[in-house]
Design a protein around this motif. Structure first.
Motif, mmCIF file in Angstrom:
data_model
loop_
_atom_site.group_PDB
_atom_site.id
_atom_site.type_symbol
_atom_site.label_atom_id
_atom_site.label_comp_id
_atom_site.label_asym_id
_atom_site.label_seq_id
_atom_site.Cartn_x
_atom_site.Cartn_y
_atom_site.Cartn_z
ATOM 1 N N GLU A 1 22.119 37.813 43.406
ATOM 2 C CA GLU A 1 21.366 38.204 42.213
ATOM 3 C C GLU A 1 21.438 37.103 41.165
ATOM 4 O OE1 GLU A 1 23.332 41.787 41.058
ATOM 5 O OE2 GLU A 1 23.131 42.646 43.045
ATOM 6 N N HIS A 2 21.150 37.448 39.948
ATOM 7 C CA HIS A 2 21.204 36.539 38.810
ATOM 8 C C HIS A 2 22.648 36.074 38.568
ATOM 9 C CE1 HIS A 2 22.262 40.494 37.310
ATOM 10 N NE2 HIS A 2 22.871 39.903 36.311
ATOM 11 N N HIS A 3 22.799 35.093 37.717
ATOM 12 C CA HIS A 3 24.121 34.563 37.375
ATOM 13 C C HIS A 3 24.957 35.652 36.705
ATOM 14 C CE1 HIS A 3 27.077 31.580 36.128
ATOM 15 N NE2 HIS A 3 27.119 32.215 34.975
ATOM 16 N N HIS A 4 26.147 35.869 37.241
ATOM 17 C CA HIS A 4 27.044 36.876 36.666
ATOM 18 C C HIS A 4 28.473 36.630 37.130
ATOM 19 C CE1 HIS A 4 26.019 38.605 40.593
ATOM 20 N NE2 HIS A 4 27.224 39.117 40.550
ATOM 21 N N HIS A 5 29.386 37.432 36.613
ATOM 22 C CA HIS A 5 30.797 37.345 36.963
ATOM 23 C C HIS A 5 31.286 38.736 37.338
ATOM 24 C CE1 HIS A 5 30.813 33.213 35.662
ATOM 25 N NE2 HIS A 5 30.131 33.590 34.595
ATOM 26 N N HIS A 6 32.593 38.887 37.599
ATOM 27 C CA HIS A 6 33.091 40.165 38.116
ATOM 28 C C HIS A 6 34.334 40.683 37.413
ATOM 29 C CE1 HIS A 6 31.003 38.551 41.809
ATOM 30 N NE2 HIS A 6 30.388 39.698 41.599
ATOM 31 N N LEU A 7 34.390 42.017 37.332
ATOM 32 C CA LEU A 7 35.629 42.741 37.063
ATOM 33 C C LEU A 7 36.128 43.130 38.447
ATOM 34 C CD1 LEU A 7 34.478 45.231 34.267
ATOM 35 C CD2 LEU A 7 35.783 43.142 33.950
ATOM 36 N N HIS B 1 31.379 26.930 38.101
ATOM 37 C CA HIS B 1 32.475 27.683 37.502
ATOM 38 C C HIS B 1 32.571 29.067 38.127
ATOM 39 C CE1 HIS B 1 29.136 29.313 35.141
ATOM 40 N NE2 HIS B 1 29.912 30.364 34.908
ATOM 41 N N LYS B 2 33.713 29.716 37.874
ATOM 42 C CA LYS B 2 33.969 31.064 38.360
ATOM 43 C C LYS B 2 34.770 31.774 37.274
ATOM 44 C CE LYS B 2 35.335 32.076 42.733
ATOM 45 N NZ LYS B 2 36.291 32.125 43.848
ATOM 46 N N PHE B 3 34.383 32.994 36.965
ATOM 47 C CA PHE B 3 35.070 33.768 35.938
ATOM 48 C C PHE B 3 35.302 35.164 36.487
ATOM 49 C CE2 PHE B 3 34.873 36.377 31.982
ATOM 50 C CZ PHE B 3 36.024 35.902 31.396
ATOM 51 N N GLU B 4 36.563 35.551 36.613
ATOM 52 C CA GLU B 4 36.921 36.859 37.161
ATOM 53 C C GLU B 4 37.929 37.529 36.240
ATOM 54 O OE1 GLU B 4 36.533 35.605 41.828
ATOM 55 O OE2 GLU B 4 38.456 35.367 40.826
ATOM 56 N N ILE B 5 37.771 38.829 36.080
ATOM 57 C CA ILE B 5 38.680 39.611 35.254
ATOM 58 C C ILE B 5 39.340 40.639 36.162
ATOM 59 C CG2 ILE B 5 38.896 41.109 33.246
ATOM 60 C CD1 ILE B 5 36.154 39.878 32.331
ATOM 61 N N TYR B 6 40.669 40.679 36.153
ATOM 62 C CA TYR B 6 41.422 41.570 37.024
ATOM 63 C C TYR B 6 41.990 42.743 36.242
ATOM 64 C CZ TYR B 6 41.152 37.476 39.996
ATOM 65 O OH TYR B 6 40.688 36.409 40.723
ATOM 66 N N GLY B 7 42.038 43.899 36.884
ATOM 67 C CA GLY B 7 42.583 45.099 36.261
ATOM 68 C C GLY B 7 42.441 46.274 37.203
ATOM 69 N N TYR B 8 42.273 47.469 36.659
ATOM 70 C CA TYR B 8 42.184 48.690 37.465
ATOM 71 C C TYR B 8 40.950 49.484 37.064
ATOM 72 C CZ TYR B 8 46.917 47.421 38.601
ATOM 73 O OH TYR B 8 48.027 46.716 39.021
ATOM 74 N N CYS B 9 40.167 49.887 38.063
ATOM 75 C CA CYS B 9 38.975 50.688 37.803
ATOM 76 C C CYS B 9 39.390 52.094 37.352
ATOM 77 C CB CYS B 9 38.082 50.759 39.041
ATOM 78 S SG CYS B 9 38.777 51.700 40.424
ATOM 79 N N LYS B 10 38.439 52.827 36.835
ATOM 80 C CA LYS B 10 38.700 54.163 36.291
ATOM 81 C C LYS B 10 39.309 55.095 37.340
ATOM 82 C CE LYS B 10 36.338 57.742 33.621
ATOM 83 N NZ LYS B 10 35.052 58.113 33.006
ATOM 84 N N GLU B 11 38.769 55.063 38.561
ATOM 85 C CA GLU B 11 39.276 55.939 39.633
ATOM 86 C C GLU B 11 40.724 55.614 39.973
ATOM 87 O OE1 GLU B 11 36.313 54.216 40.007
ATOM 88 O OE2 GLU B 11 35.046 55.913 39.447
ATOM 89 N N THR C 1 29.853 44.055 38.159
ATOM 90 C CA THR C 1 29.180 42.886 37.622
ATOM 91 C C THR C 1 29.325 42.806 36.106
ATOM 92 O OG1 THR C 1 27.570 42.954 39.408
ATOM 93 C CG2 THR C 1 26.929 41.758 37.445
ATOM 94 N N VAL C 2 29.581 41.583 35.634
ATOM 95 C CA VAL C 2 29.645 41.294 34.202
ATOM 96 C C VAL C 2 28.564 40.247 33.930
ATOM 97 C CG1 VAL C 2 31.050 40.351 32.332
ATOM 98 C CG2 VAL C 2 32.122 41.720 34.134
ATOM 99 N N ASP C 3 27.601 40.592 33.103
ATOM 100 C CA ASP C 3 26.488 39.674 32.836
ATOM 101 C C ASP C 3 26.789 38.640 31.760
ATOM 102 O OD1 ASP C 3 24.719 40.713 34.784
ATOM 103 O OD2 ASP C 3 24.263 42.394 33.465
ATOM 104 N N VAL C 4 27.829 38.856 30.971
ATOM 105 C CA VAL C 4 28.201 37.917 29.923
ATOM 106 C C VAL C 4 28.908 36.721 30.561
ATOM 107 C CG1 VAL C 4 29.613 37.615 27.854
ATOM 108 C CG2 VAL C 4 28.434 39.784 28.259
ATOM 109 N N CYS C 5 28.577 35.526 30.113
ATOM 110 C CA CYS C 5 29.198 34.318 30.655
ATOM 111 C C CYS C 5 29.881 33.531 29.546
ATOM 112 C CB CYS C 5 28.158 33.443 31.342
ATOM 113 S SG CYS C 5 28.862 31.937 32.038
ATOM 114 N N PRO C 6 31.193 33.325 29.670
ATOM 115 C CA PRO C 6 31.906 32.576 28.626
ATOM 116 C C PRO C 6 31.561 31.087 28.617
ATOM 117 C CG PRO C 6 33.358 33.039 30.445
ATOM 118 C CD PRO C 6 32.071 33.762 30.730
ATOM 119 N N MET C 7 30.861 30.621 29.614
ATOM 120 C CA MET C 7 30.516 29.200 29.690
ATOM 121 C C MET C 7 29.498 28.797 28.623
ATOM 122 S SD MET C 7 32.419 27.943 31.958
ATOM 123 C CE MET C 7 31.673 26.362 32.251
#
Length: 147
Positions: free
Chosen positions: A86-92, A123-133, A102-108
Motif C-alpha cells: 500500500e501507500h507509505h506507512h509504518h507499524h505498531l 528508513h523503517k519506523f516501528e513502535i512496539y507495545g501491546y494491542c488492546k486484546e 498501520t501508522v500513516d504518520v511518518c517522523p521522517m
C-alpha cells in the motif's frame, strides 16, 4: 501482499510452486502479523513432520528477497510478515501476538530540520507495545494469578 499475489510473483520470477511454499504463505495470510521462522516450523510440523528449520528459513529468505515478506528484528530474532504494497506507512507491533497496525504518520518529514545535508535512501519506523486484546488477556491473567 496476499497469498495469491505472492504465488503469482513466485511464478513470474521463475520459482517452482511447492506445497510447502503455499502452506507457508497460507500461514502468513491467516496470521495477519509477524511470525518467526521457528513459529512457521512449529505450525507446519504436523503436515510436514520432517520439515527443517533450514528449509523454512531458506523459503522465508527467498520471500524476503523478492519482496513477498518484509523482515524486522525483535529481541534479536528475525520476524516476518507480508510485504505492505500500500501507500507509505509504518507499524505498531504487538509484542505478544505479533499483529500489526498501520501508522500513516511518518517522523521522517521532520528530518530535513535535523540535517538538511543528509541524503536518506530508506528508513523503517516501528513502535512496539501491546494491542488492546493482549492487554485485556494480560490483565485477566494478572487478576487470576493473585493469591
Amino acid at each position: 501482499m496476499n497469498k495469491t499475489e505472492a504465488m503469482d510473483l513466485l511464478k513470474n520470477k521463475g520459482y517452482k510452486h511447492t506445497d510447502k511454499r503455499e502452506d507457508i504463505l497460507d500461514l502468513f495470510e491467516q496470521k495477519g502479523g509477524y511470525l518467526s521462522a521457528k513459529e512457521v516450523q512449529l505450525a507446519l510440523k504436523d503436515r510436514y513432520p520432517g520439515i527443517s528449520f533450514d528449509t523454512v528459513y531458506r523459503n522465508l529468505s527467498l520471500f524476503r528477497e523478492i519482496m513477498i515478506l518484509e523482515e524486522t528484528e525483535l529481541d534479536g530474532e528475525k520476524i516476518y510478515q507480508f510485504h505492505c504494497t500500500e501507500h507509505h506507512h509504518h507499524h505498531l507491533i504487538c509484542l505478544n501476538c505479533g499483529k500489526t497496525r498501520t501508522v500513516d504518520v511518518c517522523p521522517m518529514q521532520d528530518l530535513s530540520q535535523i540535517d538538511p545535508e543528509f541524503q536518506v535512501t530508506g528508513h523503517k519506523f516501528e513502535i512496539y507495545g501491546y494491542c488492546k486484546e493482549c492487554q485485556k488477556k494480560m490483565a485477566r491473567n494478572k487478576v487470576m494469578s493473585r493469591p
